[in-house]
Design a protein around this motif. Sequence first.
Motif, PDB file in Angstrom:
ATOM      1  N   ALA A 148     163.144  51.440   4.926  1.00 56.99           N
ATOM      2  CA  ALA A 148     164.072  50.975   3.892  1.00 56.99           C
ATOM      3  C   ALA A 148     163.918  49.477   3.647  1.00 56.99           C
ATOM      4  CB  ALA A 148     165.509  51.301   4.307  1.00 56.99           C
ATOM      5  N   LEU A 149     163.365  48.760   4.622  1.00 54.54           N
ATOM      6  CA  LEU A 149     163.148  47.328   4.494  1.00 54.54           C
ATOM      7  C   LEU A 149     161.760  47.011   3.957  1.00 54.54           C
ATOM      8  CD1 LEU A 149     164.795  46.156   7.845  1.00 54.54           C
ATOM      9  CD2 LEU A 149     165.816  46.191   5.553  1.00 54.54           C
ATOM     10  N   ASN A 150     161.085  48.043   3.425  1.00 51.30           N
ATOM     11  CA  ASN A 150     159.740  47.899   2.852  1.00 51.30           C
ATOM     12  C   ASN A 150     158.703  47.480   3.886  1.00 51.30           C
ATOM     13  OD1 ASN A 150     160.426  48.614   0.189  1.00 51.30           O
ATOM     14  ND2 ASN A 150     161.111  46.527  -0.270  1.00 51.30           N
ATOM     15  N   GLU A 151     158.932  47.879   5.136  1.00 54.46           N
ATOM     16  CA  GLU A 151     157.944  47.638   6.185  1.00 54.46           C
ATOM     17  C   GLU A 151     157.045  48.869   6.291  1.00 54.46           C
ATOM     18  OE1 GLU A 151     160.353  46.913   9.582  1.00 54.46           O
ATOM     19  OE2 GLU A 151     160.555  44.751   9.165  1.00 54.46           O
ATOM     20  N   TYR A 152     155.764  48.638   6.432  1.00 52.35           N
ATOM     21  CA  TYR A 152     154.803  49.738   6.470  1.00 52.35           C
ATOM     22  C   TYR A 152     154.474  50.124   7.914  1.00 52.35           C
ATOM     23  CZ  TYR A 152     154.067  49.061   1.497  1.00 52.35           C
ATOM     24  OH  TYR A 152     154.241  48.970   0.146  1.00 52.35           O
ATOM     25  N   ALA A 204     154.817  61.189  15.930  1.00 50.12           N
ATOM     26  CA  ALA A 204     154.919  59.857  16.502  1.00 50.12           C
ATOM     27  C   ALA A 204     154.820  58.819  15.392  1.00 50.12           C
ATOM     28  CB  ALA A 204     153.806  59.631  17.521  1.00 50.12           C
ATOM     29  N   SER A 205     155.439  57.662  15.624  1.00 47.98           N
ATOM     30  CA  SER A 205     155.428  56.600  14.618  1.00 47.98           C
ATOM     31  C   SER A 205     154.859  55.322  15.217  1.00 47.98           C
ATOM     32  CB  SER A 205     156.847  56.332  14.093  1.00 47.98           C
ATOM     33  OG  SER A 205     157.356  57.458  13.413  1.00 47.98           O
ATOM     34  N   ILE A 206     154.085  54.632  14.407  1.00 52.11           N
ATOM     35  CA  ILE A 206     153.543  53.331  14.786  1.00 52.11           C
ATOM     36  C   ILE A 206     154.107  52.320  13.802  1.00 52.11           C
ATOM     37  CG2 ILE A 206     151.469  51.950  15.132  1.00 52.11           C
ATOM     38  CD1 ILE A 206     149.913  54.542  15.463  1.00 52.11           C
ATOM     39  N   THR A 207     154.855  51.359  14.312  1.00 43.88           N
ATOM     40  CA  THR A 207     155.446  50.344  13.451  1.00 43.88           C
ATOM     41  C   THR A 207     154.959  48.971  13.881  1.00 43.88           C
ATOM     42  OG1 THR A 207     157.403  50.215  14.879  1.00 43.88           O
ATOM     43  CG2 THR A 207     157.507  51.719  13.017  1.00 43.88           C
ATOM     44  N   GLY A 208     155.064  48.030  12.999  1.00 45.11           N
ATOM     45  CA  GLY A 208     154.625  46.671  13.293  1.00 45.11           C
ATOM     46  C   GLY A 208     154.612  45.855  12.024  1.00 45.11           C
ATOM     47  N   SER A 209     154.101  44.668  12.114  1.00 44.01           N
ATOM     48  CA  SER A 209     154.043  43.781  10.948  1.00 44.01           C
ATOM     49  C   SER A 209     152.771  44.039  10.160  1.00 44.01           C
ATOM     50  CB  SER A 209     154.111  42.313  11.408  1.00 44.01           C
ATOM     51  OG  SER A 209     155.299  42.070  12.130  1.00 44.01           O
ATOM     52  N   PHE A 210     152.694  45.251   9.569  1.00 48.63           N
ATOM     53  CA  PHE A 210     151.511  45.643   8.807  1.00 48.63           C
ATOM     54  C   PHE A 210     151.719  45.360   7.323  1.00 48.63           C
ATOM     55  CE2 PHE A 210     151.553  48.906  12.298  1.00 48.63           C
ATOM     56  CZ  PHE A 210     150.457  48.394  12.986  1.00 48.63           C
ATOM     57  N   THR A 211     150.662  44.901   6.670  1.00 45.58           N
ATOM     58  CA  THR A 211     150.662  44.925   5.214  1.00 45.58           C
ATOM     59  C   THR A 211     150.314  46.353   4.791  1.00 45.58           C
ATOM     60  OG1 THR A 211     148.312  44.394   4.995  1.00 45.58           O
ATOM     61  CG2 THR A 211     149.864  42.542   5.145  1.00 45.58           C
TER      62      THR A 211
END
Length: 423
Positions: A148-152, A204-211
């Motif tokens: 929802a915060l537009n993080e990929y 499973a989910s992988i999150t981080g500071s991705f463009t």
Amino acid sequence: MKRMLAFLLIVVVSLGVIGATSPALLDKTRLGLDLKGGFEILYQATPLYEGGTVTKESLNETAKSLEKRVNQTGVSEPEVTTEGADRIRIRIAGMEESKEAELRETLVKPANLTFRSARGCKDGEGYCKIELTGQDFKENGAALQQSALNEYGISIKLKDASKFAEVTREVAKLTNGKNVLAIYLDEEEISAPSVRSEINQSEASITGSFTRDEAMALRDTINLGALPLKLEVKYTQSVGATLGQKSLDDTIFAGVIGTVFIVLFMLIFYRVPGIAASVSLIIYTWLLLAAHIALDATLTLPGIAAFILGVGIAVDANIITAERIKEELRSGKSLNSAFRAGSKTSLRTIIDSHVTTIIASLVLFFIGVGSVKGFAITLLLSVLISLISNVVVSRYLLWLMIKSGRFAKPGYYGVKESEIRAL
């Protein structure tokens, strides 16, 4: 008079637009490997894990996964085929040099996906225990996700939710910041998410500071690492066009000559309906070419065959309508009545024939691979555009000419006075 002017205006404007834009459309048309050349890569498949075997099913699954992998890079209609018991050949049509180099590097890059933890590791060893491998994930199961915060990020589908639950439960118990399930591609760490509790689900989910581009590249790399077999590159080489520019020019020239003969046939045998059919056929050809450009589709030799087959389908729709009108005129009906009745009765036949062709096209598209899909796409577009140009447009043009009052004689429709029966 007004209807005749409307007819002439439609014809002049349509032909003007087609003549002005056709050269640009031809320049933008993407040609396939058999027309333009490109490069190919030959892989040899080996079991991903010790003791495994290369089966026909796993080889076919790997080929399908590689085709999807190539398609995700924006390349249309790659030729991906299996050879023998353990080889896969990928042939890709000519691309920009920079993109070709990037695609080569991506495809030949080895990828072995593992999820690792610090369970049982000695101090300083890092993530030494392999908890999950590419075999535990569904082929092409990685997908792009956005919060929802537009993080990929990336979601990965697993084959066994219970195994993932057991792994995350044990990793979550680790202390001193070691509750991490690191994701490796070969020996390169690509992400190290923390596990705070058991995850009892099949994703499973992988999150981080991705463009967005970084997340898409990671998704594609994980999908390649989750292939059921390990691939070794035997060789890569450039491929010349099998037809060449001269042969392509000859094919186009032959198509133009064939179209001219079709137009002459329609004008000689069907007169006024032939005029409407000829104009709509030209519009149909332009629309089909424009549709290929809009969809960024690649034109291959099978695609050209489907293109020519589509012209036959388009002509057939006009012939059916013209013959029905002639039958109604021979029965003694007026021109207006013959047009209405002929159009109505022919429409059912035309739709039936088009629906069966659509079904055949869809079967080829969903079952076929590579150039077979290209043939199916072109054939499907041909049928859909034919319904617009050779039913709606052609009949409207014919209606304008009939309503103008200048073409009232039965002879203008290929019917002799002696053939007309009294009602």
